[in-house]
Enzyme design. Structure first.
Site, short mmCIF file in Angstrom:
data_model
loop_
_atom_site.label_atom_id
_atom_site.label_comp_id
_atom_site.label_asym_id
_atom_site.label_seq_id
_atom_site.Cartn_x
_atom_site.Cartn_y
_atom_site.Cartn_z
N GLY A 36 0.67 -1.27 0.20
CA GLY A 36 0.18 0.05 -0.17
C GLY A 36 1.01 1.16 -0.02
N PHE A 73 -9.25 -5.88 3.36
CA PHE A 73 -8.72 -5.86 1.97
C PHE A 73 -7.06 -6.31 1.81
CE2 PHE A 73 -11.55 -2.43 2.05
CZ PHE A 73 -12.14 -2.81 0.81
N SER A 77 -1.76 -10.66 -3.78
CA SER A 77 -2.67 -11.00 -4.86
C SER A 77 -2.46 -11.47 -6.15
CB SER A 77 -4.04 -9.73 -5.02
OG SER A 77 -3.21 -8.75 -5.30
N ASN A 92 0.09 -15.13 4.99
CA ASN A 92 -0.70 -13.61 5.20
C ASN A 92 -2.18 -13.80 4.77
OD1 ASN A 92 -0.55 -10.76 5.15
ND2 ASN A 92 -0.60 -10.42 3.11
N TYR A 141 -3.09 -18.49 -4.41
CA TYR A 141 -3.76 -17.20 -4.05
C TYR A 141 -5.41 -17.48 -3.94
CZ TYR A 141 -6.44 -13.12 -5.20
OH TYR A 141 -7.20 -11.97 -5.08
N LYS A 145 -7.66 -17.53 -0.44
CA LYS A 145 -8.83 -16.67 -0.26
C LYS A 145 -10.26 -17.57 0.15
CE LYS A 145 -7.88 -12.39 -0.91
NZ LYS A 145 -8.00 -11.13 -0.34
N HIS A 187 -1.33 -5.96 -14.22
CA HIS A 187 -2.61 -5.82 -14.47
C HIS A 187 -2.97 -5.21 -16.00
CE1 HIS A 187 -3.31 -6.55 -10.32
NE2 HIS A 187 -3.93 -7.35 -10.78
N SER A 277 0.02 -18.81 -17.92
CA SER A 277 -0.46 -20.25 -17.38
C SER A 277 -1.65 -19.81 -16.36
CB SER A 277 0.71 -20.87 -16.62
OG SER A 277 0.95 -20.38 -15.27
N1 UDP Z 1 -3.36 -9.68 -19.92
C1 UDP Z 1 -2.57 -9.43 -21.14
N2 UDP Z 1 -1.20 -8.80 -21.39
C2 UDP Z 1 -0.73 -8.34 -20.15
C3 UDP Z 1 -1.58 -8.59 -18.79
C4 UDP Z 1 -2.78 -9.20 -19.01
O1 UDP Z 1 -2.84 -9.90 -22.32
O2 UDP Z 1 0.14 -7.69 -20.27
C5 UDP Z 1 -4.55 -10.44 -19.99
C6 UDP Z 1 -4.44 -11.72 -19.15
O3 UDP Z 1 -4.04 -12.79 -19.80
C7 UDP Z 1 -6.02 -11.71 -18.82
C8 UDP Z 1 -6.51 -10.51 -19.04
O4 UDP Z 1 -5.49 -9.60 -19.76
O5 UDP Z 1 -6.67 -12.52 -19.79
C9 UDP Z 1 -6.72 -9.61 -17.65
O6 UDP Z 1 -5.51 -9.78 -16.66
P1 UDP Z 1 -5.21 -9.19 -15.50
O7 UDP Z 1 -3.64 -9.40 -15.12
O8 UDP Z 1 -5.33 -7.62 -15.55
O9 UDP Z 1 -6.28 -9.69 -14.51
P2 UDP Z 1 -6.52 -11.12 -13.92
O10 UDP Z 1 -7.56 -11.56 -15.11
O11 UDP Z 1 -5.24 -11.98 -13.95
O12 UDP Z 1 -6.99 -11.03 -12.52
#
Ligand code: UDP
Length: 324
Positions: A36, A73, A77, A92, A141, A145, A187, A277
């Protein structure tokens, strides 16, 4: 009403704290600041720097705080990291979570709202995913949860602490003041926007051979302010429950890239890479229960608004919170 927000300096916790404060709740943020940011704590909130691993501290905070509710929260993650270091996730997300649950009992806190995840479903058996869909996590992960959802179930039965487990799908977007700043960033939306900022050359799309109309993965992107609304409503839920939180609309990776091009006016070069993966083809929430029981009404139902809010925050904060 007084709420202890554990992990309130993180991406979703900061926006939820702000939302509660805007609706006249008193907020105390408890955060280790490992992931954070101090600057993500709303200035109207009280702040306690602490780690849930410190059992005596969190028990003391709850015994002295007279909190009506806890929002939890505080967790790690990253799916990939959890596959390399399961101990970090179970310690954690599960063991430290139990410290918090015990602190809730010691402090006579009546309600816990818990950040759970679509990752508890693993490769889902059906789409959209309902609350009754079987939960079979495929990584530590998601398992950590799910395990904590079960801890809460037994604490509600034995100790009478009401809980709501909120399974987020893909949290996205920003409020006016708080946005997404992870280090490292993994993300999709923030990575795409870093291309528009000129910080990256391109976005790599992880696979285009999925069983979806354009071959890229489909996810349900939900605005963090809509998640915040659900958290506030969950405080008043009549009884304990589990709720899936998403818009119910799936968007492919390509559709998100295309939306970001429209929002930013940047060409955002994209390249197809190999699959990551553990990525299921499609994760879409059936959130009928949250709408019916909690009275939840998401306000950001289209991708353009979600991506725009993230882009506005990044333009105001080009280097995020700039504190790590
Ligand atoms: N993704 C992608 N390229 C990136 C990051 C993510 O194509 O550089 C894709 C990933 O395979 C998934 C979607 O975007 O299908 C969302 O991924 P993110 O990691 O944002 O969230 P997650 O679904 O893993 O919680």
């Amino acid at each position: 009403m007084k709420v202890l927000v554990c992990g309130g300096a993180g991406y979703i916790g900061s926006a939820c704290s702000e939302y509660l404060l805007d609706h006249s709740y008193e907020v105390t943020v408890f955060d280790s600041l490992i992931t954070g940011h101090r600057k993500a704590v709303d200035s109207r909130a009280e702040f306690i720097k602490g780690d849930l691993a410190d059992r005596d501290l969190i028990i003391k905070v709850c015994e002295n705080g007279r909190f009506d509710a806890i929002m939890h929260f505080a967790a790690f993650s990253l799916v990939g990291e959890s596959m390399r270091d399961p101990s970090k996730y179970f310690r954690n997300n599960l063991a430290n979570g139990i410290n918090l649950a015990d602190a809730a009992v010691a402090g006579r806190v009546k309600t816990i709202v818990f950040s759970s995840t679509a990752a508890t479903f693993g490769e889902p058996e059906e789409s959209p995913i309902r609350e009754t869909t079987a939960q079979n996590p495929i990584n530590p992960y998601g398992e950590s949860k799910l395990a904590f959802e079960k801890v809460l179930k037994w604490y509600s039965i034995i100790h009478g602490v009401k809980y709501a487990a909120l399974r987020y799908f893909n949290a996205a977007g920003a409020s006016a003041n708080f946005g997404e700043d992870h280090n490292p960033e993994t993300h999709l939306i923030p990575l795409i926007l870093q291309v528009a900022q000129g910080k990256r050359d391109k976005i790599v799309i992880f696979g285009d051979d999925y069983v979806t109309p354009d071959g890229t993965c489909i996810r349900d992107y939900i605005h963090i302010l809509d998640l915040a609304q659900a958290h506030m409503l969950a405080l008043d839920a009549p009884e304990s429950g589990h709720y899936n939180l998403g818009t119910g609309n799936g968007l492919s990776v390509r559709e998100i890239v295309e939306t970001a091009r429209r929002v930013t006016g940047h060409a955002i070069p994209a390249e197809i890479g190999s699959r990551r993966s553990g990525d299921p083809d499609r994760l879409i929430a059936g959130s009928e229960l949250a709408r019916r029981i909690l009275g939840w009404k998401p306000q950001f139902e289209n991708a353009y608004d979600i991506v725009s809010s993230a882009w506005e925050w990044i333009r105001k904060n080009p280097d995020g919170y700039n504190d790590k």
